[in-house]
Design a protein around this motif. Structure first.
Motif, PDB file in Angstrom:
ATOM      1  N   LYS A   1     -34.693   8.637  17.934  1.00 45.52           N
ATOM      2  CA  LYS A   1     -35.082   7.493  18.757  1.00 45.52           C
ATOM      3  C   LYS A   1     -35.279   7.928  20.211  1.00 45.52           C
ATOM      4  O   LYS A   1     -36.142   7.410  20.907  1.00 45.52           O
ATOM      5  CB  LYS A   1     -34.007   6.415  18.682  1.00 45.52           C
ATOM      6  CG  LYS A   1     -34.373   5.108  19.371  1.00 45.52           C
ATOM      7  CD  LYS A   1     -33.319   4.053  19.106  1.00 45.52           C
ATOM      8  CE  LYS A   1     -33.602   2.778  19.898  1.00 45.52           C
ATOM      9  NZ  LYS A   1     -34.844   2.116  19.477  1.00 45.52           N
TER      10      LYS A   1
ATOM     11  N   ILE B   1     -54.329   5.918  20.306  1.00 43.71           N
ATOM     12  CA  ILE B   1     -54.170   6.607  19.039  1.00 43.71           C
ATOM     13  C   ILE B   1     -54.313   8.105  19.247  1.00 43.71           C
ATOM     14  O   ILE B   1     -55.118   8.561  20.061  1.00 43.71           O
ATOM     15  CB  ILE B   1     -55.177   6.087  17.987  1.00 43.71           C
ATOM     16  CG1 ILE B   1     -54.835   6.649  16.613  1.00 43.71           C
ATOM     17  CG2 ILE B   1     -56.604   6.425  18.393  1.00 43.71           C
ATOM     18  CD1 ILE B   1     -55.548   5.969  15.485  1.00 43.71           C
TER      19      ILE B   1
ATOM     20  N   LEU C   1     -51.461   1.774  24.742  1.00 41.32           N
ATOM     21  CA  LEU C   1     -51.336   2.422  23.437  1.00 41.32           C
ATOM     22  C   LEU C   1     -52.600   3.187  23.115  1.00 41.32           C
ATOM     23  O   LEU C   1     -53.686   2.630  23.074  1.00 41.32           O
ATOM     24  CB  LEU C   1     -51.115   1.380  22.341  1.00 41.32           C
ATOM     25  CG  LEU C   1     -49.690   0.923  22.117  1.00 41.32           C
ATOM     26  CD1 LEU C   1     -49.682  -0.396  21.386  1.00 41.32           C
ATOM     27  CD2 LEU C   1     -48.890   1.951  21.343  1.00 41.32           C
TER      28      LEU C   1
ATOM     29  N   PHE D   1     -45.197   6.326  18.883  1.00 41.08           N
ATOM     30  CA  PHE D   1     -45.015   5.413  17.763  1.00 41.08           C
ATOM     31  C   PHE D   1     -45.726   5.945  16.526  1.00 41.08           C
ATOM     32  O   PHE D   1     -46.886   6.336  16.577  1.00 41.08           O
ATOM     33  CB  PHE D   1     -45.587   4.026  18.081  1.00 41.08           C
ATOM     34  CG  PHE D   1     -44.751   3.222  19.018  1.00 41.08           C
ATOM     35  CD1 PHE D   1     -45.068   3.134  20.353  1.00 41.08           C
ATOM     36  CD2 PHE D   1     -43.636   2.537  18.547  1.00 41.08           C
ATOM     37  CE1 PHE D   1     -44.301   2.388  21.228  1.00 41.08           C
ATOM     38  CE2 PHE D   1     -42.853   1.785  19.413  1.00 41.08           C
ATOM     39  CZ  PHE D   1     -43.193   1.714  20.752  1.00 41.08           C
TER      40      PHE D   1
ATOM     41  N   GLN E   1     -47.648   5.755  23.766  1.00 39.87           N
ATOM     42  CA  GLN E   1     -47.605   4.649  24.728  1.00 39.87           C
ATOM     43  C   GLN E   1     -47.116   5.176  26.067  1.00 39.87           C
ATOM     44  O   GLN E   1     -45.991   5.667  26.166  1.00 39.87           O
ATOM     45  CB  GLN E   1     -46.705   3.526  24.243  1.00 39.87           C
ATOM     46  CG  GLN E   1     -46.754   2.284  25.141  1.00 39.87           C
ATOM     47  CD  GLN E   1     -45.951   1.130  24.585  1.00 39.87           C
ATOM     48  OE1 GLN E   1     -44.815   1.290  24.158  1.00 39.87           O
ATOM     49  NE2 GLN E   1     -46.547  -0.056  24.566  1.00 39.87           N
TER      50      GLN E   1
ATOM     51  N   TYR F   1     -49.299   7.098  17.594  1.00 36.58           N
ATOM     52  CA  TYR F   1     -49.786   6.516  18.835  1.00 36.58           C
ATOM     53  C   TYR F   1     -48.892   6.982  19.975  1.00 36.58           C
ATOM     54  O   TYR F   1     -47.697   7.172  19.803  1.00 36.58           O
ATOM     55  CB  TYR F   1     -49.730   4.989  18.792  1.00 36.58           C
ATOM     56  CG  TYR F   1     -50.889   4.335  18.100  1.00 36.58           C
ATOM     57  CD1 TYR F   1     -50.915   4.223  16.714  1.00 36.58           C
ATOM     58  CD2 TYR F   1     -51.955   3.814  18.816  1.00 36.58           C
ATOM     59  CE1 TYR F   1     -51.978   3.626  16.075  1.00 36.58           C
ATOM     60  CE2 TYR F   1     -53.029   3.205  18.186  1.00 36.58           C
ATOM     61  CZ  TYR F   1     -53.027   3.112  16.818  1.00 36.58           C
ATOM     62  OH  TYR F   1     -54.085   2.513  16.178  1.00 36.58           O
TER      63      TYR F   1
ATOM     64  N   GLY G   1     -56.112   0.828   6.128  1.00 37.61           N
ATOM     65  CA  GLY G   1     -56.410   0.670   7.547  1.00 37.61           C
ATOM     66  C   GLY G   1     -55.939  -0.619   8.186  1.00 37.61           C
ATOM     67  O   GLY G   1     -55.945  -0.729   9.402  1.00 37.61           O
ATOM     68  N   LEU G   2     -55.535  -1.609   7.416  1.00 36.82           N
ATOM     69  CA  LEU G   2     -55.225  -2.911   8.006  1.00 36.82           C
ATOM     70  C   LEU G   2     -54.025  -3.548   7.343  1.00 36.82           C
ATOM     71  O   LEU G   2     -53.959  -3.579   6.129  1.00 36.82           O
ATOM     72  CB  LEU G   2     -56.422  -3.862   7.830  1.00 36.82           C
ATOM     73  CG  LEU G   2     -57.771  -3.373   8.288  1.00 36.82           C
ATOM     74  CD1 LEU G   2     -58.868  -4.282   7.763  1.00 36.82           C
ATOM     75  CD2 LEU G   2     -57.812  -3.325   9.798  1.00 36.82           C
ATOM     76  N   PRO G   3     -53.191  -4.264   8.124  1.00 34.51           N
ATOM     77  CA  PRO G   3     -52.937  -4.031   9.541  1.00 34.51           C
ATOM     78  C   PRO G   3     -51.875  -2.944   9.699  1.00 34.51           C
ATOM     79  O   PRO G   3     -51.379  -2.433   8.702  1.00 34.51           O
ATOM     80  CB  PRO G   3     -52.421  -5.384  10.025  1.00 34.51           C
ATOM     81  CG  PRO G   3     -51.697  -5.919   8.849  1.00 34.51           C
ATOM     82  CD  PRO G   3     -52.402  -5.400   7.623  1.00 34.51           C
ATOM     83  N   LEU G   4     -51.514  -2.614  10.879  1.00 34.00           N
ATOM     84  CA  LEU G   4     -50.542  -1.566  11.111  1.00 34.00           C
ATOM     85  C   LEU G   4     -49.125  -2.088  11.089  1.00 34.00           C
ATOM     86  O   LEU G   4     -48.846  -3.169  11.576  1.00 34.00           O
ATOM     87  CB  LEU G   4     -50.781  -0.919  12.483  1.00 34.00           C
ATOM     88  CG  LEU G   4     -52.109  -0.209  12.702  1.00 34.00           C
ATOM     89  CD1 LEU G   4     -52.204   0.284  14.127  1.00 34.00           C
ATOM     90  CD2 LEU G   4     -52.247   0.936  11.718  1.00 34.00           C
ATOM     91  N   HIS G   5     -48.234  -1.268  10.514  1.00 30.57           N
ATOM     92  CA  HIS G   5     -46.796  -1.513  10.588  1.00 30.57           C
ATOM     93  C   HIS G   5     -46.204  -0.374  11.409  1.00 30.57           C
ATOM     94  O   HIS G   5     -46.403   0.796  11.068  1.00 30.57           O
ATOM     95  CB  HIS G   5     -46.181  -1.544   9.195  1.00 30.57           C
ATOM     96  CG  HIS G   5     -46.667  -2.702   8.371  1.00 30.57           C
ATOM     97  ND1 HIS G   5     -45.899  -3.820   8.145  1.00 30.57           N
ATOM     98  CD2 HIS G   5     -47.838  -2.925   7.748  1.00 30.57           C
ATOM     99  CE1 HIS G   5     -46.587  -4.672   7.405  1.00 30.57           C
ATOM    100  NE2 HIS G   5     -47.760  -4.151   7.151  1.00 30.57           N
ATOM    101  N   PHE G   6     -45.486  -0.717  12.459  1.00 30.34           N
ATOM    102  CA  PHE G   6     -44.999   0.278  13.391  1.00 30.34           C
ATOM    103  C   PHE G   6     -43.529   0.618  13.199  1.00 30.34           C
ATOM    104  O   PHE G   6     -42.723  -0.239  12.813  1.00 30.34           O
ATOM    105  CB  PHE G   6     -45.168  -0.224  14.834  1.00 30.34           C
ATOM    106  CG  PHE G   6     -46.566  -0.146  15.348  1.00 30.34           C
ATOM    107  CD1 PHE G   6     -47.465  -1.164  15.096  1.00 30.34           C
ATOM    108  CD2 PHE G   6     -46.991   0.954  16.090  1.00 30.34           C
ATOM    109  CE1 PHE G   6     -48.765  -1.091  15.566  1.00 30.34           C
ATOM    110  CE2 PHE G   6     -48.288   1.026  16.563  1.00 30.34           C
ATOM    111  CZ  PHE G   6     -49.176   0.006  16.307  1.00 30.34           C
ATOM    112  N   GLY G   7     -43.207   1.860  13.518  1.00 31.66           N
ATOM    113  CA  GLY G   7     -41.812   2.241  13.691  1.00 31.66           C
ATOM    114  C   GLY G   7     -41.319   1.783  15.058  1.00 31.66           C
ATOM    115  O   GLY G   7     -42.090   1.215  15.843  1.00 31.66           O
ATOM    116  N   ASN G   8     -40.043   2.034  15.339  1.00 29.61           N
ATOM    117  CA  ASN G   8     -39.457   1.572  16.598  1.00 29.61           C
ATOM    118  C   ASN G   8     -39.679   2.527  17.766  1.00 29.61           C
ATOM    119  O   ASN G   8     -39.223   2.265  18.876  1.00 29.61           O
ATOM    120  CB  ASN G   8     -37.973   1.297  16.430  1.00 29.61           C
ATOM    121  CG  ASN G   8     -37.734  -0.013  15.688  1.00 29.61           C
ATOM    122  OD1 ASN G   8     -38.567  -0.914  15.705  1.00 29.61           O
ATOM    123  ND2 ASN G   8     -36.603  -0.116  15.014  1.00 29.61           N
TER     124      ASN G   8
END
Lengths: 110, 111
Positions: free
Chosen positions: B9, B45, B43, B90, B37, B35, B97-104
């Motif tokens: 983390k 890619i 953000l 991230f 940030q 990604y 491709g749809l939609p995105l699920h992000f990590g923390n």
């Protein structure tokens, strides 16, 4: 070039007030559009998505967004904000890759 | 049962070091992303893999090298770290491709 624009860097509203966050896109065809929320120290969570059909989309946490082709907009709305809504909000649109707007920081006044 | 998990983390390291960030998703998605940030929350890619194949490789210094051993994992290795690499990284995944699920996110600080 394809782009997503969030005109407001910061927005401040009072708790209980209504909210509208702006998003404009520039695409030739009807885009897919998303709104994400990022709470401090967290990843991005999908609030809602628009693919086609009904132009008013309901999302989680009481948020909704309306796709308006004539205005190239996909604004996010909430009738009454809560202090926990304070976060960064991102509009996004995928093409060959997901393009994010630069984000709008939402501040909530008690 | 975290959907997209990143480790570590937090990562604090000195300039010139080499470090890796790991990402795993248990959603059965076929596409994974990295990604970056920056401090202004923008953000951008960096990479995208679909079924272990690199499909997006943005203008990123070649000190950054992604590796996808299988569909559920996408790691990011960074050589010769520089001050400007400090950011939050991230990992994300999606199906078709749809939609995105992000990590923390992984907050990288280079000193």
């Amino acid at each position: 070039a394809q782009s997503v624009t969030q005109p407001d860097i910061h927005i401040t509203v009072s708790e209980g007030a209504s909210l509208e966050l702006r998003c404009n896109y520039s695409y030739g065809a009807t885009p897919y559009l998303f709104w994400y929320v990022q709470s401090p120290g967290q990843g991005l969570q999908l609030l809602l998505k628009y693919f086609s059909g009904d132009t008013l989309v309901q999302g989680i946490k009481g948020f909704e967004a309306e796709f308006k082709r004539s205005q190239s907009s996909f604004n996010l709305r909430k009738p009454s904000v809560h202090w926990s809504d304070a976060a960064e909000y991102f509009c996004a649109a995928p093409r060959d890759k997901i393009i994010f707007g630069k984000g709008t920081r939402l501040h909530i006044l008690p | 049962d975290t959907a997209v998990s990143q480790t570590p983390k937090y990562l604090v390291t000195q300039m010139g070091n080499d470090k890796s960030i790991k990402c795993e998703q248990n959603l059965g998605h076929d596409t994974m992303y990295w990604y970056k940030q920056d401090s202004k929350k923008f953000l951008k890619i960096m990479f995208s893999y679909n079924n272990k194949e690199l499909i997006i490789n943005e203008t990123v210094p070649n000190r950054f090298s992604p590796k996808s051993p299988d569909k559920a994992h996408l790691n990011l290795h960074i050589n010769s770290l520089e001050l400007g690499d400090s950011a939050v990284y991230f990992c994300a995944s999606s199906h078709s491709g749809l939609p995105l699920h992000f990590g923390n996110g992984t907050r990288l600080t280079v000193t």
